[in-house]
Each structure stands twice: as C-alpha cells, then as structure tokens.
Design an enzyme around this catalytic site. Sequence first.
Site, PDB file in Angstrom:
ATOM      1  N   CYS A 193      -1.422   0.764   7.400  1.00  0.00           N
ATOM      2  CA  CYS A 193      -2.870   0.488   7.521  1.00  0.00           C
ATOM      3  C   CYS A 193      -3.274  -0.742   6.697  1.00  0.00           C
ATOM      4  O   CYS A 193      -3.501  -1.821   7.250  1.00  0.00           O
ATOM      5  CB  CYS A 193      -3.705   1.697   7.082  1.00  0.00           C
ATOM      6  N   ARG A 194      -3.371  -0.581   5.371  1.00  0.00           N
ATOM      7  CA  ARG A 194      -3.961  -1.648   4.560  1.00  0.00           C
ATOM      8  C   ARG A 194      -3.054  -2.857   4.387  1.00  0.00           C
ATOM      9  O   ARG A 194      -3.482  -4.007   4.598  1.00  0.00           O
ATOM     10  CB  ARG A 194      -4.358  -1.096   3.180  1.00  0.00           C
ATOM     11  N   SER A 195      -1.782  -2.641   3.953  1.00  0.00           N
ATOM     12  CA  SER A 195      -0.950  -3.821   3.663  1.00  0.00           C
ATOM     13  C   SER A 195      -0.540  -4.602   4.910  1.00  0.00           C
ATOM     14  O   SER A 195      -0.485  -5.835   4.850  1.00  0.00           O
ATOM     15  CB  SER A 195       0.245  -3.480   2.760  1.00  0.00           C
ATOM     16  N   ASP A 233      -8.155   3.905   0.921  1.00  0.00           N
ATOM     17  CA  ASP A 233      -7.196   4.365   1.922  1.00  0.00           C
ATOM     18  C   ASP A 233      -7.963   4.873   3.153  1.00  0.00           C
ATOM     19  O   ASP A 233      -8.712   5.840   3.051  1.00  0.00           O
ATOM     20  CB  ASP A 233      -6.365   5.491   1.295  1.00  0.00           C
ATOM     21  N   CYS A 255       0.873  -1.184   0.000  1.00  0.00           N
ATOM     22  CA  CYS A 255       0.000   0.000   0.000  1.00  0.00           C
ATOM     23  C   CYS A 255       0.906   1.228   0.000  1.00  0.00           C
ATOM     24  O   CYS A 255       2.067   1.150  -0.396  1.00  0.00           O
ATOM     25  CB  CYS A 255      -0.968  -0.027   1.189  1.00  0.00           C
ATOM     26  N   ASN A 265       2.308   1.407   4.391  1.00  0.00           N
ATOM     27  CA  ASN A 265       2.590   0.132   5.079  1.00  0.00           C
ATOM     28  C   ASN A 265       2.286   0.218   6.581  1.00  0.00           C
ATOM     29  O   ASN A 265       2.941  -0.425   7.401  1.00  0.00           O
ATOM     30  CB  ASN A 265       4.043  -0.336   4.836  1.00  0.00           C
TER      31      ASN A 265
HETATM   32  P1  4NP Z   1      -1.779   2.799   4.095  1.00  0.00           P
HETATM   33  O1  4NP Z   1      -2.418   4.155   4.672  1.00  0.00           O
HETATM   34  O2  4NP Z   1      -1.237   3.136   2.727  1.00  0.00           O
HETATM   35  O3  4NP Z   1      -2.943   1.881   4.039  1.00  0.00           O
HETATM   36  O4  4NP Z   1      -0.713   2.391   5.078  1.00  0.00           O
HETATM   37  C1  4NP Z   1      -1.714   5.362   4.703  1.00  0.00           C
HETATM   38  C2  4NP Z   1      -0.794   5.580   5.707  1.00  0.00           C
HETATM   39  C3  4NP Z   1      -0.126   6.791   5.764  1.00  0.00           C
HETATM   40  C4  4NP Z   1      -0.379   7.776   4.821  1.00  0.00           C
HETATM   41  C5  4NP Z   1      -1.299   7.534   3.800  1.00  0.00           C
HETATM   42  C6  4NP Z   1      -1.964   6.332   3.756  1.00  0.00           C
HETATM   43  N1  4NP Z   1       0.284   9.012   4.886  1.00  0.00           N
HETATM   44  O5  4NP Z   1      -0.021   9.897   4.083  1.00  0.00           O
HETATM   45  O6  4NP Z   1       1.159   9.189   5.759  1.00  0.00           O
END
Ligand code: 4NP
Length: 157
Positions: free
Chosen positions: A14-16, A125, A9, A12
């Site tokens: 939240c989703r992955s 997201d 994602c 790294n």
């Molecule tokens: P992820 O979520 O891609 O599912 O881990 C996010 C985590 C952090 C950010 C964006 C999405 N960020 O902008 O810091």
Amino acid sequence: MPVKILFVCLGNICRSPTAHGIFESMVAESGLQDMIFVDSAGTGDWHIGKSPDPRASGAALSRNHDLSHLRARQVRPEDFQEFDYILAMDNQNLWDLQALALPEFNGHLGLFLDFGTSGLQEVPDPYSGGEEGFELVLDLVENASRGLLDHLRDQLN
Ligand code: 4NP
C-alpha cells in the site's frame, strides 16, 4: 553512482509502493533518473511477490500514477549496504528498521514525512480502512516526495 532511496512500510503493498511509483515518476519527469535510484520494501513477509493492493493502485491510477510494475519484497540486511536513504512510513517501521540496521550503515534512516510540509509524522496504514485512507496516502506521499526531490537536488548540486 546514483543516490539510492528505499521506501519502507509494513506490507509493501500500500504505502511504500505508492511512494516508490510516485517518486520514481517525479525523478523521471525531472530528468534525474540516472542520478536517483528508487526501490521499496516491507518489514513484513506476508505479501512477498505480490502486486500492490488494488485499492492503492486504483487510487494512484486515478492521479495518473501507474504502480502495476511493482512487486512486494521484504527488507533485507544488505539494504543497509546498498541504500543511502531508508525512509519509513511510520514509527513502528522505523523502530523495526533500527533493529535490523547494520552497524556500518552511514546513510539516512528516518521518517519519509520529515521531508514534507503536512505537519504529520506518519503515513497512516490504510490497509484495514476505507477509500479515504488511500487518498490521504496519496496526498501525503505527493507532498513529501516534492520535499525529498528538492532536498536531493540540493545534495546533488
Ligand atoms: P502497507 O499496508 O504497510 O502500507 O503495505 C499493509 C499491508 C498489509 C498489511 C498491513 C498493512 N497486513 O497486515 O497484511
């Protein structure tokens, strides 16, 4: 050699990692832990070394999935030598991975939800939204993980 799966994602956190933790426990429950190796990474570098977002790990724990052992890392070119399946959570992640991919990569690079039955292409997201976003991530990840495991079982047989 095990089949190697990398979930990707943006951050790294939240989703992955949710996919990593859930799919890893499904693999273990199926007794396939020596046949399937699971990892996750982010296309971005902001959260390297961090534990999953507490909202993601809390939501996962409420469904008995423990993410506390996971730490964020960034995708690296060597991942395209090491992994057989590189599965992106959304189209932007997929495009970023396509731009990084080594020409000799001959594994599967695609969207994780293509293995599911939700009808959605992307895991939205959840980072800037509310609790319900994290519940949706769990629903989508659990669904696509079952499809991915069935697919890999067929491949291994
Ligand atoms: P992820 O979520 O891609 O599912 O881990 C996010 C985590 C952090 C950010 C964006 C999405 N960020 O902008 O810091």
